[in-house]
Design a protein around this motif. Structure first.
Motif, short mmCIF file in Angstrom:
data_model
loop_
_atom_site.label_atom_id
_atom_site.label_comp_id
_atom_site.label_asym_id
_atom_site.label_seq_id
_atom_site.Cartn_x
_atom_site.Cartn_y
_atom_site.Cartn_z
N GLU A 12 -18.66 -17.74 21.27
CA GLU A 12 -17.76 -18.74 20.75
C GLU A 12 -16.87 -18.68 19.63
O GLU A 12 -15.60 -18.94 19.56
CB GLU A 12 -18.90 -19.99 20.55
N GLU A 13 -17.20 -17.62 18.87
CA GLU A 13 -16.34 -17.29 17.80
C GLU A 13 -15.35 -16.14 18.34
O GLU A 13 -14.34 -15.91 17.80
CB GLU A 13 -17.11 -16.39 16.78
N ARG A 33 -9.63 -11.23 21.09
CA ARG A 33 -10.18 -10.17 22.02
C ARG A 33 -8.89 -9.29 22.19
O ARG A 33 -7.52 -9.80 21.78
CB ARG A 33 -10.68 -10.62 23.51
N ALA A 34 -9.18 -8.10 22.50
CA ALA A 34 -7.94 -7.08 22.71
C ALA A 34 -7.32 -7.49 24.26
O ALA A 34 -8.14 -7.74 25.03
CB ALA A 34 -8.53 -5.73 22.83
N PRO A 35 -6.15 -7.43 24.28
CA PRO A 35 -5.42 -7.94 25.39
C PRO A 35 -5.27 -6.80 26.34
O PRO A 35 -5.47 -5.65 25.79
CB PRO A 35 -4.00 -8.20 25.13
N MET A 69 -5.81 -6.04 15.69
CA MET A 69 -6.13 -7.10 15.21
C MET A 69 -7.72 -7.69 15.54
O MET A 69 -8.47 -8.39 14.75
CB MET A 69 -5.47 -8.34 15.17
N ALA A 70 -7.90 -7.36 16.81
CA ALA A 70 -9.21 -7.89 17.15
C ALA A 70 -10.25 -7.18 16.91
O ALA A 70 -11.45 -7.54 16.33
CB ALA A 70 -9.14 -7.74 19.14
N MET A 71 -10.01 -5.78 16.52
CA MET A 71 -10.89 -4.91 15.93
C MET A 71 -11.28 -5.34 14.49
O MET A 71 -12.43 -5.20 14.10
CB MET A 71 -10.50 -3.42 16.01
N GLU A 72 -10.15 -5.56 13.72
CA GLU A 72 -10.55 -6.06 12.34
C GLU A 72 -11.17 -7.32 12.38
O GLU A 72 -12.15 -7.46 11.50
CB GLU A 72 -8.88 -6.12 11.63
N PHE A 73 -10.86 -8.43 13.27
CA PHE A 73 -11.62 -9.58 13.29
C PHE A 73 -13.14 -9.36 13.44
O PHE A 73 -13.90 -9.94 12.91
CB PHE A 73 -11.04 -10.29 14.51
N ALA A 74 -13.35 -8.32 14.25
CA ALA A 74 -14.88 -8.27 14.63
C ALA A 74 -15.43 -7.00 13.61
O ALA A 74 -16.75 -6.82 13.69
CB ALA A 74 -14.93 -7.49 15.89
N VAL A 114 -12.84 -2.08 22.99
CA VAL A 114 -12.95 -2.92 21.99
C VAL A 114 -13.45 -4.36 22.45
O VAL A 114 -14.48 -4.68 21.36
CB VAL A 114 -11.38 -3.23 21.43
N ASN A 115 -13.19 -4.50 23.61
CA ASN A 115 -13.72 -5.90 23.96
C ASN A 115 -15.30 -5.85 24.21
O ASN A 115 -15.84 -6.93 23.85
CB ASN A 115 -12.96 -6.53 25.18
N GLU A 116 -15.76 -4.63 24.80
CA GLU A 116 -17.28 -4.56 24.75
C GLU A 116 -17.74 -4.52 23.63
O GLU A 116 -18.90 -5.07 23.35
CB GLU A 116 -17.50 -3.16 25.60
N LEU A 117 -17.17 -4.02 22.69
CA LEU A 117 -17.71 -3.91 21.42
C LEU A 117 -17.82 -5.24 20.79
O LEU A 117 -18.98 -5.81 20.20
CB LEU A 117 -17.20 -2.92 20.31
N ILE A 118 -16.61 -6.19 20.88
CA ILE A 118 -16.69 -7.28 20.36
C ILE A 118 -17.90 -8.23 21.06
O ILE A 118 -18.59 -8.93 20.12
CB ILE A 118 -15.32 -8.17 20.53
N ASP A 119 -18.22 -8.04 22.36
CA ASP A 119 -19.16 -8.67 23.01
C ASP A 119 -20.50 -8.58 22.16
O ASP A 119 -21.44 -9.42 22.50
CB ASP A 119 -19.12 -8.37 24.50
N ASP A 120 -20.74 -7.43 21.78
CA ASP A 120 -21.87 -6.76 21.14
C ASP A 120 -21.96 -7.43 19.73
O ASP A 120 -23.41 -7.50 19.44
CB ASP A 120 -21.99 -5.29 21.13
#
Length: 135
Positions: free
Chosen positions: A69-70, A75-77, A8-13, A58-64
């Motif tokens: 704030e979004e 994030r991936a747990p 779900m975190a991947m899909e969100f990002a 996943v979380n590193e890519l989300i940070d990128d």
């Protein structure tokens, strides 16, 4: 479950499974593309250490790609093992395992076509992470 929330975190990002798997390999992950995809979709279980390496990638890519704030709460747990980035040297790994490459320097999953590589490169996430920021 951890894999559901990670997907779900991947899909969100807007992260594809392939580009996430590539980053996972770069941070030291050792499962192949199909095992990675199977884990995300609940077909294959991983031990807590390997699942946490997936979450870290996943979380590193989300940070990128997503403003901080979004991304809060999206994030991936982690498994709760206490260490979000397992020391791969402690696991006895020899380093990342890459699938055979169909293009110099870019690993592709077995059986993947060059069109997949084009889709990934056109997706923009790799360009944003190489540029060190958000598009």
């Amino acid at each position: 479950m951890q894999h559901d929330d990670t997907l779900m975190a991947m899909e969100f990002a807007g992260l594809s499974v392939y580009e996430t798997w590539m980053h996972y390999c770069n941070v030291g992950g050792g499962i192949d593309y199909f095992e990675f995809d199977a884990y995300l979709h609940g077909v294959l279980g991983l031990d807590a250490v390997d699942a946490d390496v997936v979450s870290q990638a996943v979380n590193e890519l989300i940070d990128d790609v997503v403003p901080a704030e979004e991304s809060r709460g999206k994030r991936a747990p982690y498994s709760g093992t206490g260490c979000p980035v397992p020391a791969l040297a402690d696991r006895g790994d020899d380093g990342p395992v890459h699938a055979p490459s169909m293009s110099p320097g870019i690993p592709l999953p077995p059986g993947a076509t060059l069109e997949l590589l084009g889709e990934i490169l056109d997706g923009g996430v790799l360009n944003r992470s190489v540029a060190g920021g958000r598009a």
